[in-house]
Design a protein around this motif. Structure first.
Motif: not given
Lengths: 109, 116
Positions: B30-36, B49-55, B66-74, B76-81
């Motif tokens: 996934a080049t891009t992941m989105f959280w809804y 919107t999150s892209n791998e390796g960038s903010k 409040k909503f921390l997003i990490n996109h560590a690899s192509l 996996l993305s995580t959302l931390t509330v």
């Protein structure tokens, strides 16, 4: 601002009674018009992507069409298992999806 | 193909705690992941919107602290509330988009968050 409007909000059909759902869109630089199906408590399930006016796609009892301003989702001879909320979304230049509010379809046996 | 998973599917937590939600693309990169976020009987609202390796890029009105997003690899993305409160209770759904020219977003099954 990108805008997507769906109608009707709700549609109640008898099994076998064909109908159409409408999606009107205003998007800068359309990158795709998407149809999804969503069942209660679940994520949207991808159905179709349409890219240019005149394009049509079919899958089982569903057929999606696209004009420059609208898209239609035709349901032919629906069955109760076609009951769901159908979401239309448009992607603009930034590839973000703008969703319509959805049409909830209920098919009675 | 094009399967996206989310974990957990359901979480109940106490007010003030943090909750992490994982989103994985199982069979494509996934080049891009989105959280809804989706409220009852409403459509999906894009949060970020999150892209791998960038903010991540957050939509207007969404608190990035409040909503921390990490996109560590192509895949996996995580959302931390963080410091969740009852008003954060909602249905959170992620989606993933692969390589151009394919613009389809494939959605995960969603995570139901309830904050007591």
């Amino acid at each position: 601002e990108d805008q997507v409007t769906q109608s009707p909000e709700a549609l109640r059909l008898q099994e076998g009674e064909s109908s159409s759902l409408n999606c009107s869109y205003t998007v800068s630089g359309l990158r795709g018009l998407f149809w999804y199906r969503q069942d209660p408590g679940k994520g949207p399930e991808f159905l179709f992507t349409l890219y240019s006016a005149g394009e049509e796609k079919e899958k089982e009892r569903l057929k999606a069409t696209l004009t420059k301003k609208e898209s239609f989702l035709h349901i032919t001879a629906p069955k109760p298992e076609d009951s769901a909320t159908y979401l239309c979304a448009a992607a603009g230049n930034d590839y973000k999806l703008s969703f319509g509010a959805g049409t909830t379809v209920t098919v009675r046996a | 193909g094009a399967v996206v998973s989310q974990h957990p599917s359901r979480v109940i937590c106490k007010s003030g705690t943090s909750v992490k939600i994982e989103c994985r693309s199982l069979d494509f990169q996934a080049t891009t992941m989105f959280w809804y976020r989706q409220f009852p009987k409403q459509s999906l609202m894009l949060m970020a919107t999150s892209n791998e390796g960038s903010k991540a890029t957050y939509e207007q009105g969404v608190e990035k602290d409040k909503f921390l997003i990490n996109h560590a690899s192509l895949t996996l993305s995580t959302l931390t509330v963080t410091s969740a409160h009852p008003e954060d209770s909602s249905f959170y759904i992620c989606s993933a988009r692969g390589w151009a020219p394919y613009n389809e977003q494939f959605f995960g099954p969603g995570t139901r968050l309830t904050v007591l």
